[in-house]
Design a protein around this motif. Structure first.
Motif, PDB file in Angstrom:
ATOM      1  N   ASN A 184       0.806  -1.220   0.000  1.00 20.36           N
ATOM      2  CA  ASN A 184       0.000   0.000   0.000  1.00 20.36           C
ATOM      3  C   ASN A 184       0.841   1.273   0.000  1.00 20.36           C
ATOM      4  N   GLU A 185       2.152   1.130  -0.158  1.00 20.11           N
ATOM      5  CA  GLU A 185       3.022   2.305  -0.130  1.00 20.11           C
ATOM      6  C   GLU A 185       2.831   3.194  -1.356  1.00 20.11           C
ATOM      7  N   ALA A 186       2.411   2.596  -2.465  1.00 19.36           N
ATOM      8  CA  ALA A 186       2.197   3.374  -3.695  1.00 19.36           C
ATOM      9  C   ALA A 186       1.197   2.629  -4.570  1.00 19.36           C
ATOM     10  N   ALA A 187       0.417   3.395  -5.328  1.00 17.65           N
ATOM     11  CA  ALA A 187      -0.439   2.771  -6.340  1.00 17.65           C
ATOM     12  C   ALA A 187       0.467   2.204  -7.432  1.00 17.65           C
ATOM     13  N   ILE A 188       0.092   1.085  -8.006  1.00 21.90           N
ATOM     14  CA  ILE A 188       0.994   0.425  -8.942  1.00 21.90           C
ATOM     15  C   ILE A 188       0.329   0.154 -10.280  1.00 21.90           C
ATOM     16  N   THR A 189       1.077   0.411 -11.346  1.00 24.84           N
ATOM     17  CA  THR A 189       0.674   0.087 -12.709  1.00 24.84           C
ATOM     18  C   THR A 189       1.685  -0.893 -13.274  1.00 24.84           C
ATOM     19  N   LEU A 190       1.214  -2.015 -13.793  1.00 26.58           N
ATOM     20  CA  LEU A 190       2.085  -3.030 -14.379  1.00 26.58           C
ATOM     21  C   LEU A 190       2.047  -2.861 -15.891  1.00 26.58           C
ATOM     22  N   LEU A 191       3.151  -2.408 -16.460  1.00 25.88           N
ATOM     23  CA  LEU A 191       3.218  -2.051 -17.876  1.00 25.88           C
ATOM     24  C   LEU A 191       3.571  -3.275 -18.719  1.00 25.88           C
ATOM     25  N   ARG A 192       2.548  -3.975 -19.187  1.00 27.55           N
ATOM     26  CA  ARG A 192       2.769  -5.162 -20.018  1.00 27.55           C
ATOM     27  C   ARG A 192       3.000  -4.730 -21.458  1.00 27.55           C
ATOM     28  N   THR A 193       4.256  -4.469 -21.756  1.00 30.35           N
ATOM     29  CA  THR A 193       4.638  -3.884 -23.040  1.00 30.35           C
ATOM     30  C   THR A 193       4.744  -4.951 -24.124  1.00 30.35           C
ATOM     31  N   GLY A 194       4.263  -4.592 -25.311  1.00 26.89           N
ATOM     32  CA  GLY A 194       4.370  -5.480 -26.465  1.00 26.89           C
ATOM     33  C   GLY A 194       5.638  -5.228 -27.246  1.00 26.89           C
ATOM     34  N   ILE A 195       5.589  -5.461 -28.539  1.00 34.17           N
ATOM     35  CA  ILE A 195       6.748  -5.289 -29.419  1.00 34.17           C
ATOM     36  C   ILE A 195       6.775  -3.829 -29.853  1.00 34.17           C
ATOM     37  N   VAL A 196       7.716  -3.071 -29.293  1.00 36.45           N
ATOM     38  CA  VAL A 196       7.760  -1.632 -29.520  1.00 36.45           C
ATOM     39  C   VAL A 196       8.540  -1.343 -30.804  1.00 36.45           C
ATOM     40  N   LEU A 197       7.926  -0.566 -31.688  1.00 33.43           N
ATOM     41  CA  LEU A 197       8.534  -0.233 -32.966  1.00 33.43           C
ATOM     42  C   LEU A 197       8.965   1.225 -32.976  1.00 33.43           C
ATOM     43  N   GLY A 198      10.227   1.447 -33.277  1.00 25.48           N
ATOM     44  CA  GLY A 198      10.757   2.796 -33.396  1.00 25.48           C
ATOM     45  C   GLY A 198      11.860   2.826 -34.429  1.00 25.48           C
ATOM     46  N   ALA A 199      12.079   3.987 -35.006  1.00 26.13           N
ATOM     47  CA  ALA A 199      13.124   4.107 -36.022  1.00 26.13           C
ATOM     48  C   ALA A 199      14.510   4.028 -35.413  1.00 26.13           C
ATOM     49  N   ASP A 200      14.635   4.365 -34.140  1.00 25.10           N
ATOM     50  CA  ASP A 200      15.944   4.428 -33.503  1.00 25.10           C
ATOM     51  C   ASP A 200      16.178   3.315 -32.492  1.00 25.10           C
ATOM     52  N   GLY A 201      15.358   2.292 -32.511  1.00 30.89           N
ATOM     53  CA  GLY A 201      15.560   1.195 -31.582  1.00 30.89           C
ATOM     54  C   GLY A 201      14.379   0.245 -31.578  1.00 30.89           C
ATOM     55  N   GLY A 202      14.371  -0.669 -30.606  1.00 29.67           N
ATOM     56  CA  GLY A 202      13.288  -1.635 -30.526  1.00 29.67           C
ATOM     57  C   GLY A 202      13.438  -2.745 -31.541  1.00 29.67           C
ATOM     58  N   ALA A 203      12.348  -3.450 -31.801  1.00 31.88           N
ATOM     59  CA  ALA A 203      12.387  -4.624 -32.672  1.00 31.88           C
ATOM     60  C   ALA A 203      12.552  -4.270 -34.139  1.00 31.88           C
ATOM     61  N   LEU A 204      12.182  -3.049 -34.535  1.00 36.57           N
ATOM     62  CA  LEU A 204      12.195  -2.688 -35.956  1.00 36.57           C
ATOM     63  C   LEU A 204      13.591  -2.403 -36.485  1.00 36.57           C
TER      64      LEU A 204
END
Length: 305
Positions: free
Chosen positions: A158-178
């Protein structure tokens, strides 16, 4: 807003820090190298290894939010999952998250929210089944890794509200899977791998960042899929990337050869999921790039210049 970040010098982290600074937030970034690519008074870089507890944890106190993005890369480069590689993948996620949580729990002024990295690998390989945040966890290595990663974050209690970021395949010109695929396709040697029927649950880097900020500002808690609403198959991905680069995309890498070369690490190419961002859509988030063809045209056009 004062935001404390791990993984801030990674592909997603670099984009996120820039977006936070652009809107007037202050960032404290932990990095092992001490490198400061921003050179901005709104960004303070602390040299520390978050795998190990240390004075850096005290910097969490007084932050409005913590965003934990640390983790060794799964995709880039693809390689065999040796015992040592699995240890690094686990330590860089689970151990770092536990240290972040320990910093939050001991803070005199704890942050109100923790956004902690996870991945759609949580769901395991499920064929053509459409998966949202209510779907159960899988049982392969990537799934058990994501489950442990999220469990470490949930120790914040209960110390902080939590968001679990279930990230997919991130596409970017300067990095990631692409990025590594663009060079291959530009030579005319690109194409799908295996049957090509496996699902590619992608997201444009612009929506990745906008959705993270949306979750932060709206106080969205619990698991959140960071994927576009229109997953595609690998066959569709290869066809559209070839079209965007104006290159043929007919060569098909055989599954047997890739599994022989990569061993269990081939799961990153074949044991995929069809994931949709139900909670983001229900919360009213509007994707800038909901369509794969337009997203790829935007990114590939930048990547080949």
């Amino acid at each position: 807003m004062r935001v404390f970040l791990t993984g801030g010098t990674g592909f997603i982290g670099m984009h996120l820090v820039r977006a936070l600074v652009d809107r007037g937030d202050e960032c404290v970034v932990i990095t092992r190298s001490g490198r400061d690519p921003w050179q901005n008074t709104a960004v303070r870089v602390l040299e520390a290894d978050p795998v190990s507890p240390g004075p850096w944890q005290a910097e969490i106190s007084g932050s409005d939010a913590v965003i934990n993005l640390a983790g060794e890369r799964i995709f880039d480069p693809l390689q065999r999952w040796t015992v040592e590689r699995k240890r690094l993948l686990t330590e860089s996620r689970v151990t770092v998250t536990r240290n972040v949580v320990a910093g939050i729990r001991s803070a005199e002024q704890p942050p109100r929210q923790l956004l902690s990295g996870s991945a759609i690998g949580f769901y395991g390989p499920r064929g053509d089944e459409t998966l949202d945040e209510s779907s159960s966890a899988g049982q392969d290595f990537l799934a058990t890794l994501a489950v442990a990663w999220e469990a470490a974050a949930l120790e914040v209690g209960n110390e902080a509200a939590i968001t679990l970021l279930r990230t997919g395949i991130v596409l970017g010109a300067d990095g990631g899977a692409l990025k590594p695929l663009v060079g291959l396709f530009r030579t005319g040697l690109g194409g799908p791998w295996g049957s090509g029927d496996q699902w590619w649950s992608w997201i444009h880097i612009a929506d990745q960042i906008r959705l993270m900020l949306f979750a932060l500002d709206q106080g969205i808690t619990g698991p959140l899929n960071l994927t576009a609403p229109s997953p595609v198959t690998v066959n569709q991905f290869a066809k559209e990337l070839g079209r965007a680069l104006r290159r043929p995309a007919f060569l098909r890498a055989p599954e047997f050869a890739l599994r022989t070369f990569l061993g269990e690490g081939a799961a990153a190419l074949f044991d995929l999921q069809k994931v949709v961002p139900k909670r983001a859509l229900d919360a009213g988030y509007e994707f800038q790039f909901p369509d794969f063809r337009l997203a790829l045209k935007d990114l590939a056009g930048t990547a080949v210049r």
